[in-house]
Write a protein that holds these residues in place. Structure first.
Motif, PDB file in Angstrom:
ATOM      1  N   THR A  69       0.825  -1.217   0.000  1.00  0.00           N
ATOM      2  CA  THR A  69       0.000   0.000   0.000  1.00  0.00           C
ATOM      3  C   THR A  69       0.856   1.263   0.000  1.00  0.00           C
ATOM      4  OG1 THR A  69      -0.234   0.042   2.409  1.00  0.00           O
ATOM      5  CG2 THR A  69      -1.925  -1.152   1.164  1.00  0.00           C
ATOM      6  N   GLY A  70       2.085   1.157   0.542  1.00  0.00           N
ATOM      7  CA  GLY A  70       2.986   2.313   0.530  1.00  0.00           C
ATOM      8  C   GLY A  70       3.279   2.756  -0.899  1.00  0.00           C
ATOM      9  N   ARG A 124       0.639   0.959   6.907  1.00  0.00           N
ATOM     10  CA  ARG A 124       0.698   1.630   8.207  1.00  0.00           C
ATOM     11  C   ARG A 124      -0.615   1.490   8.979  1.00  0.00           C
ATOM     12  NH1 ARG A 124       4.774   2.158   5.805  1.00  0.00           N
ATOM     13  NH2 ARG A 124       6.453   3.667   6.018  1.00  0.00           N
ATOM     14  N   ASP A 125      -1.704   1.273   8.223  1.00  0.00           N
ATOM     15  CA  ASP A 125      -3.049   1.301   8.821  1.00  0.00           C
ATOM     16  C   ASP A 125      -3.872   0.090   8.384  1.00  0.00           C
ATOM     17  OD1 ASP A 125      -3.228   1.923   6.141  1.00  0.00           O
ATOM     18  OD2 ASP A 125      -4.883   3.337   6.409  1.00  0.00           O
ATOM     19  N   SER A 182       0.039  11.687   2.228  1.00  0.00           N
ATOM     20  CA  SER A 182      -0.715  10.578   2.827  1.00  0.00           C
ATOM     21  C   SER A 182      -1.584  11.025   3.994  1.00  0.00           C
ATOM     22  CB  SER A 182       0.238   9.498   3.343  1.00  0.00           C
ATOM     23  OG  SER A 182       1.088   9.061   2.336  1.00  0.00           O
ATOM     24  N   ARG A 204      -6.498   9.380   1.419  1.00  0.00           N
ATOM     25  CA  ARG A 204      -6.616   8.079   2.083  1.00  0.00           C
ATOM     26  C   ARG A 204      -7.935   7.402   1.717  1.00  0.00           C
ATOM     27  NH1 ARG A 204      -2.394   7.557   5.068  1.00  0.00           N
ATOM     28  NH2 ARG A 204      -3.063   5.484   5.660  1.00  0.00           N
ATOM     29  N   ASP A 230       3.885  10.272  10.380  1.00  0.00           N
ATOM     30  CA  ASP A 230       2.886   9.223  10.187  1.00  0.00           C
ATOM     31  C   ASP A 230       2.154   8.873  11.493  1.00  0.00           C
ATOM     32  OD1 ASP A 230       3.696   9.116   7.548  1.00  0.00           O
ATOM     33  OD2 ASP A 230       4.879   7.286   7.773  1.00  0.00           O
ATOM     34  N   ARG A 274      -0.447  12.052  12.571  1.00  0.00           N
ATOM     35  CA  ARG A 274      -1.498  12.614  11.714  1.00  0.00           C
ATOM     36  C   ARG A 274      -2.866  12.267  12.288  1.00  0.00           C
ATOM     37  NH1 ARG A 274      -0.001   8.345   7.157  1.00  0.00           N
ATOM     38  NH2 ARG A 274      -1.242   6.615   7.932  1.00  0.00           N
ATOM     39  N   VAL A 279       5.897  12.162   0.613  1.00  0.00           N
ATOM     40  CA  VAL A 279       4.829  11.165   0.745  1.00  0.00           C
ATOM     41  C   VAL A 279       4.046  11.272   2.056  1.00  0.00           C
ATOM     42  CG1 VAL A 279       6.327   9.288   1.619  1.00  0.00           C
ATOM     43  CG2 VAL A 279       4.234   8.715   0.375  1.00  0.00           C
ATOM     44  N   SER A 280       4.682  11.633   3.157  1.00  0.00           N
ATOM     45  CA  SER A 280       3.943  11.694   4.421  1.00  0.00           C
ATOM     46  C   SER A 280       2.890  12.799   4.430  1.00  0.00           C
ATOM     47  CB  SER A 280       4.902  11.823   5.609  1.00  0.00           C
ATOM     48  OG  SER A 280       5.518  10.570   5.852  1.00  0.00           O
ATOM     49  N   ARG A 318       9.671  10.778   9.078  1.00  0.00           N
ATOM     50  CA  ARG A 318       8.462  10.138   8.560  1.00  0.00           C
ATOM     51  C   ARG A 318       7.657   9.443   9.643  1.00  0.00           C
ATOM     52  NH1 ARG A 318       8.399   6.275   4.057  1.00  0.00           N
ATOM     53  NH2 ARG A 318      10.634   5.936   4.287  1.00  0.00           N
ATOM     54  N   TYR A 332       0.530   5.039  -2.084  1.00  0.00           N
ATOM     55  CA  TYR A 332       0.661   6.414  -1.577  1.00  0.00           C
ATOM     56  C   TYR A 332       1.809   7.132  -2.277  1.00  0.00           C
ATOM     57  CZ  TYR A 332      -2.853   5.501   1.917  1.00  0.00           C
ATOM     58  OH  TYR A 332      -4.044   5.215   2.521  1.00  0.00           O
ATOM     59  N   ARG A 333       2.872   6.390  -2.580  1.00  0.00           N
ATOM     60  CA  ARG A 333       4.004   6.985  -3.294  1.00  0.00           C
ATOM     61  C   ARG A 333       3.604   7.403  -4.716  1.00  0.00           C
ATOM     62  NH1 ARG A 333       9.216   6.218  -1.222  1.00  0.00           N
ATOM     63  NH2 ARG A 333       9.227   5.234   0.829  1.00  0.00           N
TER      64      ARG A 333
HETATM   65  O1  C5P Z   1       5.946   1.743   3.077  1.00  0.00           O
HETATM   66  P1  C5P Z   1       6.524   2.977   2.477  1.00  0.00           P
HETATM   67  O2  C5P Z   1       7.746   3.460   3.197  1.00  0.00           O
HETATM   68  O3  C5P Z   1       6.727   2.879   1.004  1.00  0.00           O
HETATM   69  O4  C5P Z   1       5.391   4.090   2.689  1.00  0.00           O
HETATM   70  C1  C5P Z   1       5.612   5.408   2.299  1.00  0.00           C
HETATM   71  C2  C5P Z   1       4.693   6.352   3.073  1.00  0.00           C
HETATM   72  O5  C5P Z   1       3.335   6.150   2.666  1.00  0.00           O
HETATM   73  C3  C5P Z   1       4.678   6.203   4.579  1.00  0.00           C
HETATM   74  O6  C5P Z   1       5.737   6.923   5.200  1.00  0.00           O
HETATM   75  C4  C5P Z   1       3.315   6.802   4.934  1.00  0.00           C
HETATM   76  O7  C5P Z   1       3.375   8.215   4.977  1.00  0.00           O
HETATM   77  C5  C5P Z   1       2.459   6.404   3.746  1.00  0.00           C
HETATM   78  N1  C5P Z   1       1.632   5.218   3.983  1.00  0.00           N
HETATM   79  C6  C5P Z   1       0.442   5.380   4.654  1.00  0.00           C
HETATM   80  N2  C5P Z   1      -0.404   4.313   4.830  1.00  0.00           N
HETATM   81  C7  C5P Z   1      -0.078   3.107   4.357  1.00  0.00           C
HETATM   82  C8  C5P Z   1       1.149   2.910   3.678  1.00  0.00           C
HETATM   83  C9  C5P Z   1       1.993   3.987   3.517  1.00  0.00           C
HETATM   84  O8  C5P Z   1       0.123   6.476   5.090  1.00  0.00           O
HETATM   85  N3  C5P Z   1      -0.941   2.091   4.519  1.00  0.00           N
END
Ligand code: C5P
Length: 227
Positions: free
Chosen positions: A34-35, A134-135, A102, A108, A188, A191, A98-99, A184, A38-39
């Motif tokens: 899922t990251g 993350r969630d 996101s 979201r 994260d 928020r 990205v943070s 980050r 968001y990226r």
């Molecule tokens: O996992 P990765 O480091 O690629 O995630 C990048 C960013 O995406 C995280 O630092 C966070 O801000 C956001 N993210 C999120 N919820 C998720 C996955 C990632 O907010 N389920």
């Protein structure tokens, strides 16, 4: 063989992505990063030239972006408006932005809806999927039968991230990476919407002293226990 969803959450640098991918491949399951979604949305926002303090602008640019995330654990792909952006979304510009992107609720909402659609399709076709983020345990799949929250000391996480960066030809130092990881994490976890935290019913796995095979073995044990 895995039936259902394994939710894998935690901060960056815990070995989460590598372990999630290997776990899914070992179990013959699908894998959702899922990251990466968001990226990709963040890359769309940056390409649109939107200011990162402009929440409405971020929401609009993200809504216009078509993010397609594959679920093959051996070959995870990310497309933005038809373009393969797998490499670009790992670069420093996206990682820096990205943070804040996101944290925008409308971003979201869209991505969580798409993630639930992908998960439902994978369950129908393959029977099982490992979802990392993350969630996942707290918001995306709160009824997942197995939730694991990976942690590790910040120093160990920065070292892992720096090693990954240099392996993919990106220049970085452990100090700079540590600062980025901590920035980050702080963003994260504080928020308002779906902050990074372990679900109440998650198993916490500390990977500070574990390598990838060790992490994978621990995860396979947990899957066995919850099967
Ligand atoms: O996992 P990765 O480091 O690629 O995630 C990048 C960013 O995406 C995280 O630092 C966070 O801000 C956001 N993210 C999120 N919820 C998720 C996955 C990632 O907010 N389920």
């Amino acid at each position: 063989e895995l039936r259902g969803v394994v939710a894998l959450d935690g901060p960056s640098g815990t070995g989460k992505s590598s372990a999630a991918r290997r776990l899914a491949a070992t179990l013959g399951a699908r894998y959702l990063d899922t990251g990466a979604m968001y990226r990709a949305a963040t890359l769309a926002v940056l390409r649109a030239g939107v200011d990162l303090s402009d929440q409405a602008g971020i929401a609009e640019a993200a809504a216009a972006a078509r993010v397609v995330q594959g679920t093959n654990p051996d070959h995870s792909t990310t497309h933005l408006d038809g373009e393969d952006v797998g490499a670009e979304i790992r670069g420093p510009e996206v990682t820096l932005a990205v943070s804040p992107v996101s944290a925008v609720p409308a971003v979201r909402e869209r991505l969580v809806a798409e993630q639930r659609r992908i998960i439902a399709a994978a369950l129908e076709e393959a029977g099982g999927i490992v979802v990392e983020g993350r969630d996942i345990g707290t918001a995306v799949v709160p009824d997942a039968p197995l939730k694991v929250y990976l942690t590790a000391d910040a120093e160990a996480r920065a070292q892992r991230r720096a090693k990954q960066d240099s392996a993919s030809g990106r220049e970085s130092t452990v100090d700079a990476t540590l600062a980025d990881v901590q920035r980050r994490d702080a963003y994260d976890s504080t928020r308002a919407v779906s902050p990074l935290r372990a679900a109440d019913d998650a198993v916490v796995l500390d990977t500070t002293a574990l390598d990838l095979p060790g992490t994978l073995a621990a995860l396979l044990d947990l899957v066995d226990d919850h099967g």
